[in-house]
Design a protein around this motif. Structure first.
Motif, PDB file in Angstrom:
ATOM      1  N   ILE B  16       0.858  -1.178   0.000  1.00  0.00           N
ATOM      2  CA  ILE B  16       0.000   0.000   0.000  1.00  0.00           C
ATOM      3  C   ILE B  16       0.902   1.238   0.000  1.00  0.00           C
ATOM      4  O   ILE B  16       0.666   2.195  -0.719  1.00  0.00           O
ATOM      5  CB  ILE B  16      -0.905   0.016   1.254  1.00  0.00           C
ATOM      6  CG1 ILE B  16      -1.765  -1.246   1.325  1.00  0.00           C
ATOM      7  CG2 ILE B  16      -1.770   1.277   1.263  1.00  0.00           C
ATOM      8  CD1 ILE B  16      -2.776  -1.416   0.241  1.00  0.00           C
ATOM      9  N   LEU B  17       1.951   1.194   0.829  1.00  0.00           N
ATOM     10  CA  LEU B  17       2.945   2.264   0.816  1.00  0.00           C
ATOM     11  C   LEU B  17       4.082   1.809  -0.098  1.00  0.00           C
ATOM     12  O   LEU B  17       4.620   0.723   0.073  1.00  0.00           O
ATOM     13  CB  LEU B  17       3.469   2.537   2.227  1.00  0.00           C
ATOM     14  CG  LEU B  17       2.425   3.004   3.244  1.00  0.00           C
ATOM     15  CD1 LEU B  17       3.082   3.301   4.584  1.00  0.00           C
ATOM     16  CD2 LEU B  17       1.666   4.222   2.728  1.00  0.00           C
ATOM     17  N   ALA B  38      -5.074   6.830  -0.058  1.00  0.00           N
ATOM     18  CA  ALA B  38      -3.689   7.172  -0.374  1.00  0.00           C
ATOM     19  C   ALA B  38      -2.703   6.400   0.496  1.00  0.00           C
ATOM     20  O   ALA B  38      -1.536   6.251   0.138  1.00  0.00           O
ATOM     21  CB  ALA B  38      -3.474   8.674  -0.192  1.00  0.00           C
ATOM     22  N   GLY B  39      -3.158   5.926   1.638  1.00  0.00           N
ATOM     23  CA  GLY B  39      -2.271   5.189   2.535  1.00  0.00           C
ATOM     24  C   GLY B  39      -1.934   5.964   3.792  1.00  0.00           C
ATOM     25  O   GLY B  39      -1.005   5.603   4.520  1.00  0.00           O
ATOM     26  N   VAL B 206       1.744  15.987   1.125  1.00  0.00           N
ATOM     27  CA  VAL B 206       0.651  15.442   0.341  1.00  0.00           C
ATOM     28  C   VAL B 206       1.005  14.019  -0.067  1.00  0.00           C
ATOM     29  O   VAL B 206       2.057  13.774  -0.655  1.00  0.00           O
ATOM     30  CB  VAL B 206       0.389  16.274  -0.932  1.00  0.00           C
ATOM     31  CG1 VAL B 206      -0.794  15.701  -1.707  1.00  0.00           C
ATOM     32  CG2 VAL B 206       0.126  17.725  -0.559  1.00  0.00           C
ATOM     33  N   MET B 207       0.142  13.094   0.279  1.00  0.00           N
ATOM     34  CA  MET B 207       0.366  11.701  -0.121  1.00  0.00           C
ATOM     35  C   MET B 207      -0.618  11.320  -1.208  1.00  0.00           C
ATOM     36  O   MET B 207      -1.764  11.755  -1.217  1.00  0.00           O
ATOM     37  CB  MET B 207       0.153  10.760   1.065  1.00  0.00           C
ATOM     38  CG  MET B 207       1.367  10.579   1.929  1.00  0.00           C
ATOM     39  SD  MET B 207       1.051   9.355   3.209  1.00  0.00           S
ATOM     40  CE  MET B 207       1.102   7.838   2.263  1.00  0.00           C
ATOM     41  N   GLU B 208      -0.138  10.471  -2.105  1.00  0.00           N
ATOM     42  CA  GLU B 208      -1.037   9.934  -3.113  1.00  0.00           C
ATOM     43  C   GLU B 208      -0.517   8.567  -3.524  1.00  0.00           C
ATOM     44  O   GLU B 208       0.694   8.404  -3.730  1.00  0.00           O
ATOM     45  CB  GLU B 208      -1.081  10.877  -4.323  1.00  0.00           C
ATOM     46  CG  GLU B 208      -2.206  10.546  -5.279  1.00  0.00           C
ATOM     47  CD  GLU B 208      -1.893  10.937  -6.710  1.00  0.00           C
ATOM     48  OE1 GLU B 208      -0.835  11.556  -6.936  1.00  0.00           O
ATOM     49  OE2 GLU B 208      -2.681  10.567  -7.593  1.00  0.00           O
ATOM     50  N   ALA B 209      -1.405   7.608  -3.625  1.00  0.00           N
ATOM     51  CA  ALA B 209      -1.062   6.264  -4.072  1.00  0.00           C
ATOM     52  C   ALA B 209       0.187   5.704  -3.381  1.00  0.00           C
ATOM     53  O   ALA B 209       1.076   5.145  -4.014  1.00  0.00           O
ATOM     54  CB  ALA B 209      -0.886   6.243  -5.589  1.00  0.00           C
ATOM     55  N   GLY B 210       0.243   5.883  -2.067  1.00  0.00           N
ATOM     56  CA  GLY B 210       1.307   5.237  -1.308  1.00  0.00           C
ATOM     57  C   GLY B 210       2.653   5.925  -1.343  1.00  0.00           C
ATOM     58  O   GLY B 210       3.660   5.332  -0.974  1.00  0.00           O
TER      59      GLY B 210
END
Ligand code: ATP
Ligand code: MG
Lengths: 290, 258
Positions: B16-17, B38-39, B206-210
């Motif tokens: 996931i990350l 996003a995780g 900002v996190m996105e898709a791990g």
């Protein structure tokens, strides 16, 4: 009068089943493990008492000082060695593990003792007292009294100690319990130890009130599971009430009608309750926050 | 003080990350935002010890906590308020709060801290004897915060604390986060309400898709035009917002790079 006697008998015997069932429901509450071995644990407790009292000559009551610690260690060890490593499908896998434990213990007892029915005898196991036309057997009074004492001790542990608070916290929300620093594995192992210890204490009394062999565990576990279902999985209080209802219904039906119908009528009562309260008398639906 | 480097983690069915690099500086209020899935919560579970990285470095004050249990992590002064359902609903409010100090053995210290959190969150004292499950969502959050402070933590980690609260209750929550920060605690905050979170943060992520896609000061991240693209459903180029503080510099570099 017969009905009253039936109620008295039911309440006295119900106390003992409450004791044996409380261990089962407590364990489920903390770790969602259905301890299928609880029946054979009771029988094992009965055999330990039998050996110590018949062969070594210790009073059955005193044997508890030996059997409870032994059985506590057994429960703790089973959790640490067999249940803790389970990483997924916990409910079903742990049921299978406990079933395997039950089969192994039953096999061992069968080899050692054979199938002959035995009973634990003590001086106080045949006399009785009469009050207002009702008969109270000393043995059942003892069973009820000792069960009440042990359940009171359990209450104090659960509600007056730091361990008890961590146990109740784990029951309600295991993840949050971990996040405040509770060692959930240690709490679980200790709880299984306590549950098995209570079962063994019940076993001593069971062995005095009935003759038994290793196969007695099947009737026991089905009764204990039913008690826990009626009371609500995880509810110790529910198990106590349910045990007394079960035994009172059976004993009253036995005296007013026939012993043959006792269990059947109880199961009808159970079915009726579950239609209106599928979670049991004191259970809650989806108790747990995951 | 808290360092992620090249962290990969998941729940057994794929990562996931996927290579998280992130530094939470001592004394900062670091706010992580990002779309659903996003995780962010997965990242938080690594910090609390409920989940362990598959690969990568995870350190707190220079010591690895990659394999630490939740209990060991609490002992090191990190506390977490999860995204949902943190309380023991059948226990009283007081029991819940006291359990926050489960690892504190000195009864005197527990009593003193309890008095302190009662002052900070009056609801705790007012409803002390009530079942925690009988409180409203906002009140339960207060109790969760009070419990978290019972360990006197150095790093408080909060996963979407304003979730599901009406604006006034959310405002009280934000205010108490700011006052925890002013009291000298470092804060790692995950927030769904981007503006409310980043406005108060010293550092924004900002996190996105791990992965970490953007970072800088809270204000810079908030002003970044790429944020708009992200929240309208697009994805953004990996990069860093020009940041006057330089906080987090190098965090986007690949693991092992000098
Ligand atoms: N216990 C779990 N087991 C398996 N997959 C999970 C688990 N928890 C989360 N996931 C998956 O991990 C991904 C990221 O989830 P996570 O909860 O970290 O997202 P998030 O950024 O916190 O989202 P949100 O804003 O909705 O809280 C999702 O695809 C989710 O389905
Ligand atoms: Mg989340």
């Amino acid at each position: 009068m017969l009905v009253l006697q039936g109620i008295v008998d039911g309440i006295l015997a119900g106390g003992l089943y409450a004791l044996m069932g409380s261990g089962l429901t407590l364990v489920f509450g903390v770790m969602e493990v259905i301890n299928f071995a609880q029946g054979i644990i009771v029988v094992l407790g009965a055999y330990l008492t039998y050996v110590f009292s018949t062969h070594i000559g210790v009073d059955p009551l005193v044997t508890l000082l030996i059997t409870i610690p032994i059985m506590f260690a057994l429960g703790y060890g089973v959790y640490a060695l067999l249940l803790r490593p389970i990483k997924r499908d916990r409910v079903i896998m742990s049921l299978l593990v406990m079933y395997a434990v039950a089969v192994v213990i039953e096999g061992c007892l069968d080899i050692i003792f054979g199938g002959t029915l035995v009973q634990v005898h003590a001086a106080y196991s045949t006399s009785s007292i009469h009050v207002a036309g009702l008969e109270f057997s000393d043995l059942y009074l003892l069973a009820f009294g000792l069960s009440a004492v042990l359940l009171a001790v359990l209450y104090v542990i659960l509600y007056r100690t730091k361990f008890g608070r961590s146990l109740r916290a784990t029951t309600q929300n295991p993840t949050a319990a971990k996040l405040v620093g509770i060692d959930v594995d240690r709490v679980s192992a200790t709880t299984l130890g306590i549950g098995v210890g209570l079962g063994a204490a019940g076993g001593m009394l069971f062995g005095m009130t009935e003759s038994f062999n290793a196969s007695s565990s099947y009737d026991l576990i089905s009764r204990l599971l039913v008690i826990v279902i009626l009371g609500g999985f995880g509810s110790v209080w529910g198990a106590m009430v349910a045990a007394i209802i079960m035994l009172v219904v059976e004993d009253v039906v036995a005296v007013v009608w026939s012993p043959v119908w006792g269990q059947t009528v109880f199961y009808l009562v159970l079915a009726a309750v579950l239609m209106f309260r599928p979670q049991g008398l004191f259970g809650r639906l989806a108790v747990r926050a995951q | 003080m808290l360092v992620f480097e090249g962290v990969f983690a998941g729940y057994g069915g794929g990562d996931i990350l996927r290579g998280v690099d992130l530094v939470v500086e001592e004394g900062s209020l670091t706010c992580v935002v990002g779309p659903n899935g996003a995780g962010k919560s997965t990242l938080m579970k690594l910090v609390s010890g409920l989940l362990h990285p598959r690969v990568g470095r995870l350190e707190f004050k220079g010591r690895s906590i990659a394999r630490a249990t939740p209990r060991q992590i609490v002992k090191q002064g990190i506390v977490q308020v999860m995204q949902a359902r943190n309380l023991f609903p059948e226990l009283t409010v007081r029991e819940n709060v006291e359990l926050g100090a489960f690892l504190v053995s000195d009864g005197e210290v527990v009593r003193r801290r309890y008095a302190e959190v009662c002052e900070m969150f009056p609801i705790v004292g007012e409803r002390a004897k009530d079942r925690a499950g009988s409180l409203s969502g906002g009140q339960q959050r207060m109790v969760e915060f009070a419990r978290a402070l019972m360990t006197d933590p150095v790093l408080v980690t909060l996963d979407e604390p304003s979730m599901g609260l009406e604006p006034r209750a959310a405002k009280i929550i934000y205010d108490s986060i700011v006052s925890m920060h002013r009291a000298g605690r470092s804060i790692l905050l995950v927030e769904q309400n981007v503006r409310a979170g980043l406005e108060r943060a010293t550092h924004g992520v900002v996190m996105e898709a791990g992965r970490v896609r953007l970072e800088g000061t809270g204000a810079d991240v908030l002003a970044n035009p790429q944020m708009r693209a992200l929240y309208l459903g697009g994805t953004i180029e990996e990069g860093r917002v020009a940041s006057s503080t330089g906080v987090g510099a190098g965090a986007a570099a690949p693991p092992g790079a000098p």
